[in-house]
Design a protein around this motif. Structure first.
Motif, short mmCIF file in Angstrom:
data_model
loop_
_atom_site.label_atom_id
_atom_site.label_comp_id
_atom_site.label_asym_id
_atom_site.label_seq_id
_atom_site.Cartn_x
_atom_site.Cartn_y
_atom_site.Cartn_z
N ASN A 173 0.86 -1.16 0.00
CA ASN A 173 0.00 0.00 0.00
C ASN A 173 0.91 1.23 0.00
O ASN A 173 1.72 1.40 0.89
CB ASN A 173 -0.85 -0.04 1.27
CG ASN A 173 -1.75 1.16 1.36
OD1 ASN A 173 -1.54 2.17 0.69
ND2 ASN A 173 -2.75 1.05 2.20
N LYS A 174 0.75 2.04 -1.03
CA LYS A 174 1.70 3.14 -1.20
C LYS A 174 1.75 4.09 -0.02
O LYS A 174 2.78 4.62 0.32
CB LYS A 174 1.35 3.93 -2.45
CG LYS A 174 2.06 3.39 -3.66
CD LYS A 174 2.02 4.39 -4.78
CE LYS A 174 2.31 3.72 -6.09
NZ LYS A 174 1.10 3.39 -6.84
N SER A 175 0.60 4.31 0.58
CA SER A 175 0.62 5.31 1.64
C SER A 175 1.13 4.73 2.94
O SER A 175 1.37 5.43 3.89
CB SER A 175 -0.78 5.87 1.85
OG SER A 175 -1.59 4.86 2.38
N ASN A 201 8.87 5.13 -1.31
CA ASN A 201 8.38 6.04 -2.32
C ASN A 201 8.83 7.46 -2.10
O ASN A 201 9.25 8.15 -3.02
CB ASN A 201 6.86 6.03 -2.31
CG ASN A 201 6.35 5.31 -3.51
OD1 ASN A 201 6.78 5.63 -4.60
ND2 ASN A 201 5.53 4.33 -3.30
N GLN A 202 8.73 7.88 -0.83
CA GLN A 202 9.13 9.25 -0.53
C GLN A 202 10.62 9.41 -0.76
O GLN A 202 11.08 10.43 -1.25
CB GLN A 202 8.76 9.60 0.91
CG GLN A 202 7.28 9.59 1.15
CD GLN A 202 6.53 10.39 0.12
OE1 GLN A 202 6.89 11.51 -0.21
NE2 GLN A 202 5.49 9.80 -0.45
N GLU A 216 12.36 7.77 -2.93
CA GLU A 216 12.59 7.79 -4.37
C GLU A 216 12.20 9.14 -4.97
O GLU A 216 12.89 9.68 -5.84
CB GLU A 216 11.80 6.66 -5.05
CG GLU A 216 12.49 5.33 -4.84
CD GLU A 216 11.70 4.16 -5.39
OE1 GLU A 216 10.62 4.39 -5.96
OE2 GLU A 216 12.17 3.02 -5.25
N ILE A 217 11.09 9.69 -4.48
CA ILE A 217 10.68 11.01 -4.98
C ILE A 217 11.77 12.03 -4.66
O ILE A 217 12.17 12.84 -5.50
CB ILE A 217 9.34 11.43 -4.36
CG1 ILE A 217 8.21 10.57 -4.93
CG2 ILE A 217 9.06 12.90 -4.63
CD1 ILE A 217 6.86 10.83 -4.31
N GLN A 225 11.80 17.74 -0.18
CA GLN A 225 11.15 16.46 0.13
C GLN A 225 11.72 15.82 1.38
O GLN A 225 11.00 15.51 2.30
CB GLN A 225 11.30 15.51 -1.07
CG GLN A 225 10.60 16.01 -2.29
CD GLN A 225 9.19 16.46 -1.99
OE1 GLN A 225 8.36 15.65 -1.61
NE2 GLN A 225 8.90 17.73 -2.12
N ASN A 238 10.34 16.27 6.14
CA ASN A 238 9.93 15.10 6.92
C ASN A 238 9.04 14.15 6.15
O ASN A 238 8.37 13.34 6.75
CB ASN A 238 9.19 15.52 8.20
CG ASN A 238 10.06 16.36 9.09
OD1 ASN A 238 11.29 16.37 8.93
ND2 ASN A 238 9.47 17.05 10.02
N TYR A 239 8.97 14.29 4.85
CA TYR A 239 8.21 13.29 4.12
C TYR A 239 8.96 11.97 4.15
O TYR A 239 8.38 10.90 4.14
CB TYR A 239 8.00 13.70 2.66
CG TYR A 239 7.20 14.97 2.53
CD1 TYR A 239 6.12 15.20 3.38
CD2 TYR A 239 7.51 15.92 1.57
CE1 TYR A 239 5.39 16.36 3.27
CE2 TYR A 239 6.78 17.08 1.47
CZ TYR A 239 5.72 17.30 2.32
OH TYR A 239 5.00 18.44 2.22
#
Lengths: 635, 421
Positions: free
Chosen positions: B273-275, B282-283, B285-286, B303, B307-308
């Motif tokens: 689940n992405k979130s 994911n964060q 990688e972004i 980013q 704190n993401y």
């Protein structure tokens, strides 16, 4: 040997190099080739916006909306992104002072650090928001999040529905689902069904350009998650009945609990004085909440139906009659003589009833008769000692749901009190008490305490002739027409169903020509039992338990009116009106209805407060919870 | 006395110290940028992580200096004693340590937390080097191999008991050391194949992999038919091992702790689940992707800093670097690490004393595992395992640990001329 192995340095160095160059290639791929992760302009920022799910709505058993949602806007700030702007116009747009602005920003930094989004202003009204939104682009670092606040269209049942409050710090820490500032159910259904109602938050990542404008969704929403709305609940309440009950209870302190005996579904659960549930939503909550808490005279937040504990008084007599029969010391033909009191002068009876057997004893609520019954249970030869007899009696009483916590799907139901052998040993000393010492238990007085919910459940048991379904307030969750198994299992008492008929007959006599004869409903055979319970704090409490119709009952209920005096004075007429409303939908007995609607019992309490006649005994429960007081605000 | 001490200065490898100092400095600046708090802009504000890290850096430098002052023979003489002390500490911490985030692995001395599992790896390295450098010890002997493995596995067991699986994984670095000292090269191969099979078994169909394995075995069987029976047995054993691996993976996977299973799921991209579980990755990688070729510039990252990215000052610190310094900066750091690793291997090879050489390989291997796992995890190439990036992650225990490892070796190296072959 070393030389032969020395070549291995190239293998090891080679592995190091391969790994590191893999990383370099991977970096090159991620940062230069693949634009999947890239931003178009270096000045753009992402904004992670929480997507609040709408909380589940609650409907009554007929589909009427009890709780719904309204949109509200939270103004968010990322202090680290705030750039110079005209604070004067900002403040005037929002209607705040410059000091508010500065303290708001400071608070946000302290709470969530400067680089994290915090709520700057909660639930901005739609009018202010509409004006503010147009200028939002000027205010770097500010944006809005939509969330919902609760709305109660019918304005009823505050104690069942409960309210929301901000999550505690501990919960935030222990449950990653919650973030500081989130709302969570704090009482009632909102609390007990929090996990169903809450839904799941989503995240929307948007790209914001240098002028604080949203350019669009990041990667077309590839990384977004949709919020999952909370499940809608169907409540067992009958909104009409509930509203009518609340109207009847106006200007009275006490409660009504009505149950469908065939399923254990709670049809109405009134606790008065009550409050307007719409007072406890959104930003006005904090202020209103404290004024409700401070109202120590009416204690409106206190759910009397589940938490107030009263001596059951004569409403306990049907159970006494059932236990006596089951124990073999009583049958429908057992005759005792009432000379106005039990021999020895205590307990007193309301009248000189003469010789009477079980059915009229219930109908006339003869204290003497039931004192004899209690003494015969205590003196039962079956038990070598009186202590064992009391233990056994207590087990019977517990099987009726008294003295145990009923597992209703609402928080904080209390268990009441059915005294134990140990209790009396502690109070009087072992061997220093006799059945006669505790004789008032037989007529529901003494240390015995029950909640209105337990009394309603007792009515439900008698209506079913021997069993009950655990009372509950939720009929179905979401689309599933299923409820927890514990609410669909029959709980039998320790008394054989065959003993119930005579008791039901007696309770029918109560209404036809007994203590509650004035509350007859034309065309409906109601069975009931009055109770006039001594209240150590003041005037007697007026109690009534009832069910109707006599055969295949559709509703069982209990009414408690604090300081209402005789059971037949307030509780019985109100109960009869509730039943008439539920079964016939129209009230024919307008005179009784008017008298009940206009009646006021609150003045008894006020008078007691003003003229404390029995010096110390008149104390309000909220100020000094005493063991035998009407209530004890446990939470 | 004085002459002897001054005499080592020309032999100190200033090149390694230069890279070390560079990485530590960049690390500190990076942490400053990552957790920058505008309310406390001063770099040495001790209420902030950068202020604290500054203290750690200074004490690490002091530590390095003290090591250089220590007699080189101290480390070889007290190798076993240090080994014993730290293994004992790893066991003791379970009973008297502080509970931080679910693992009993920290000693608390005042405001300072010490994690013996992390700090003590130099002592394990010393002990192992001491044992393997013994003249009578030959890798060819099974008893030697078993004893060496026991020396490594004992602390690993204690560390796993402390719930520090991440740290335990870094102890596998010693495989390289043993390989250099004569352990069969197959061990690296077997390890590699095991990892590949493990991943295949989780991703693909077990039946297909079983079929492929049997096919390969049959081909091998055909090639070996003219040779000895011993080879047949060998092929059979390998096939059996492979099959057990494939089928055992499922079992092992199901018996992992839920959070460990999630990390593997995230890594393999299954059931994610992405979130939630995938969020870290994911964060990260972004953040990395948004750095592009040249990066956003120092303190311009959004980013990682916002704190993401969780643990963006500790385990995911590389993210900030990638975001702010782009491909150029990030690969420069990776290559700096590689340079340091190769330099240590080069230094190790020039030692006359086997003790110093083995210790040196230990240092290089431990650094390598940390860099490989940490950077690999940040780049999504390795499952998320919480171990620090040497010299760059926030935290005193790890900085001290890496400083100790490196400078003990540099001290031994500076002494190389005084060792007679």
């Amino acid at each position: 040997m070393n030389n032969a192995l020395a070549i291995r340095k190239y293998v090891i160095a080679g592995i190091f190099a391969v790994a590191c160059f893999t990383f370099v290639f991977r970096l090159f791929y991620m940062q230069v080739i693949d634009d999947q992760f890239k931003l178009d302009a270096s000045n753009e920022t992402y904004r992670h916006m929480t997507q609040y799910p709408p909380r589940g709505c609650v409907k009554d058993r007929n589909g009427k909306l009890l709780v719904t949602n309204e949109a509200a806007y939270d103004l968010m700030v990322v202090p680290g992104q705030v750039k110079d702007f005209d604070t004067n116009s900002f403040c005037s747009d929002l209607g705040i002072t410059k000091a508010d602005f500065i303290s708001g920003i400071k608070k946000a930094i302290i709470l969530n650090t400067a680089s994290h989004a915090s709520v700057f202003m909660k639930e901005v009204t739609p009018e202010i928001y509409a004006a503010f939104e147009e200028k939002m682009y000027k205010y770097h670092g500010f944006y809005s999040e939509v969330r919902t606040v609760r709305k109660y269209p019918l304005n009823i049942a505050p104690h069942i529905l409960g309210y929301l409050g901000e999550v505690s710090k501990e919960l935030c820490k222990n449950n990653p689902k919650y973030r500081e500032g989130d709302y969570v159910g704090m009482s009632g259904i909102e609390e007990s069904y929090e996990s169903d109602l809450a839904g799941k938050k989503g995240v929307r990542i948007t790209v914001v350009d240098a002028s604080n404008k949203e350019v669009g969704d990041y990667k077309n929403g590839k990384y977004d998650t949709m919020p999952e709305p909370g499940s809608n609940l169907t409540c067992t309440l009958d909104a009409n009945l509930q509203a009518y009950g609340e109207k009847l209870m106006h200007n009275k302190a006490g409660s009504i609990v009505a149950i469908d005996p065939s399923s254990g579904e709670v049809l109405a659960l009134v606790s008065c004085p009550e409050y307007d549930p719409n007072l406890l939503v959104g930003s006005i909550r904090a202020r209103n909440y404290s004024s409700l808490v401070l109202d120590t005279l009416d204690i409106p937040l206190f759910n009397r139906a589940l938490m107030a504990q009263y001596p059951p008084g004569s409403t306990f007599k049907p159970i006494e009659a059932l236990i006596g029969q089951q124990e073999g010391v009583l049958n429908e033909h057992t005759v005792y003589y009432c000379a106005g009191s039990y021999p020895g002068g205590k307990p007193k009876c309301d009248a000189h009833h003469g010789s009477l057997d079980l059915e009229p004893a219930i109908a006339k609520s003869c204290n003497t008769y039931f004192s004899y019954v209690f003494m015969s249970i205590m003196g039962n030869r079956k038990y070598p000692t009186m202590e064992e007899a009391l233990d056994s009696w207590r087990k019977y009483v517990n099987s009726f749901g008294l003295g145990t916590r009923l597992d209703i799907d609402l928080p904080s139901a209390l268990r009441g009190n059915v005294p134990t052998v140990e209790h009396y040993n502690r109070v009087f000393g072992k061997g220093h008490w006799r059945p006669f010492t505790i004789i008032s238990l037989g007529i529901g007085q003494g240390e015995m305490e029950v909640t209105p919910l337990q009394l309603a459940n007792e009515a439900s048991i008698i209506a079913n002739r021997g069993y009950y379904f655990m009372p509950h307030v939720i009929k179905s969750i979401g689309d599933k027409n299923e409820i927890q198994k514990k609410y669909t299992t029959k709980h039998y008492t320790l008394v054989d169903p065959k003993y119930f008929d005579v008791v039901v007959q007696g309770m029918s006599d109560v209404v036809s020509d007994g203590t509650a004869a004035a509350s007859k409903i034309p065309g409906v055979t109601m069975c009931g039992k009055t109770g006039t319970a001594q209240n150590p704090n003041g005037r007697d409490n007026s109690l009534f338990i009832a069910f109707a119709p006599m055969d295949h009952p559709k509703i069982a209920l209990c009414v408690v009116i604090e300081r209402g005096g005789w059971g037949a004075e307030w509780a019985a007429p109100i109960a009869s009106l509730m039943i008439e409303k539920y079964l016939n939908d129209t009230i024919k007995r307008k005179d009784i209805e008017t008298r009940m609607l206009d009646g006021n019992t609150l003045h008894y309490l006020e008078e007691e407060k003003l003229h404390p006649s029995h010096t110390s005994s008149v104390k309000h429960p909220a100020q000094k919870p005493k063991k035998q007081t009407v209530t004890a605000m446990k939470q | 006395m004085n002459d002897r001490r001054s005499s080592i200065v020309p032999y100190i490898d200033w090149f390694s110290i230069g890279i070390y100092a560079f990485l530590v400095l960049i690390g500190f600046l990076n942490i400053y940028s990552a957790v920058y708090n505008p309310a406390h802009p001063w770099m040495l504000d001790f209420s902030q992580r950068y202020g604290k890290q500054f203290v750690w850096v200074m004490t690490a430098f002091l530590l390095a200096f003290l090591i250089m002052l220590t007699e080189a023979s101290f480390f070889s003489v007290f190798a076993y004693a240090l080994y014993g002390i730290f293994v004992f500490a790893m066991l003791a911490v379970r009973f008297i340590g502080r509970d931080i985030a679910g693992s009993h692995s920290w000693f608390r001395i005042g405001a300072i937390g010490i994690q013996p599992a992390e700090l003590g790896i130099f002592a394990i390295n010393l002990g192992l080097a001491k044992y393997l450098s013994n003249e009578n010890v030959k890798m060819a002997k099974t008893s030697v191999r078993l004893r060496a493995v026991a020396m490594i596995v004992t602390p690993i067991l204690f560390v796993i008991l402390e719930n520090e699986t991440g740290v335990a994984i870094t102890y596998t670095a010693f495989i390289f050391v043993m390989y250099r000292e004569g352990l069969s090269g197959n061990i690296l191969l077997v390890g590699f194949i095991a990892i590949v099979l493990f991943i295949l078994a989780l991703v693909g169909s077990k039946l297909v992999i079983t079929g492929v394995l049997i096919g390969i075995a049959l081909i091998a069987f055909a090639l070996f038919t003219r040779r000895k029976r011993k080879d047949l047995i060998r092929v059979g054993l390998i096939l059996g091992g492979g099959l057990a691996m494939v089928w055992g993976t499922d079992f092992a996977y199901k018996h992992l702790e839920p959070h460990q299973r999630k990390r593997i799921d995230v890594f393999l991209g299954s059931n994610v689940n992405k979130s939630k579980e995938g969020y870290n990755l994911n964060q990260a990688e972004i953040a990395i992707g948004s750095g592009s070729f040249l990066g956003k510039g120092y303190q311009q990252g959004t980013q990682a800093r916002l704190n993401y990215v969780p643990a963006h000052a500790t385990d995911f610190i590389f993210c900030t670097l990638c975001e702010e310094w782009g491909f150029v900066g990030a690969s420069f750091i990776v290559l700096s690490f590689l340079t340091l690793l190769i330099r240590i291997v080069f230094l190790a090879e020039r030692q006359r004393s086997p003790f110093s050489r083995i210790y040196g390989y230990g240092v290089a291997s431990i650094f390598f595992i940390h860099v490989a796992v940490n950077v690999g995890m940040t780049l999504g190439l390795v499952p998320v395992i919480g171990i620090p990036l040497p010299f760059m992650s926030y935290g005193g225990s790890s900085l001290w640990s890496f400083t100790l490892l490196l400078f003990i070796f540099l001290r031994l190296d500076a002494n190389r001329m005084q060792i007679l072959k």
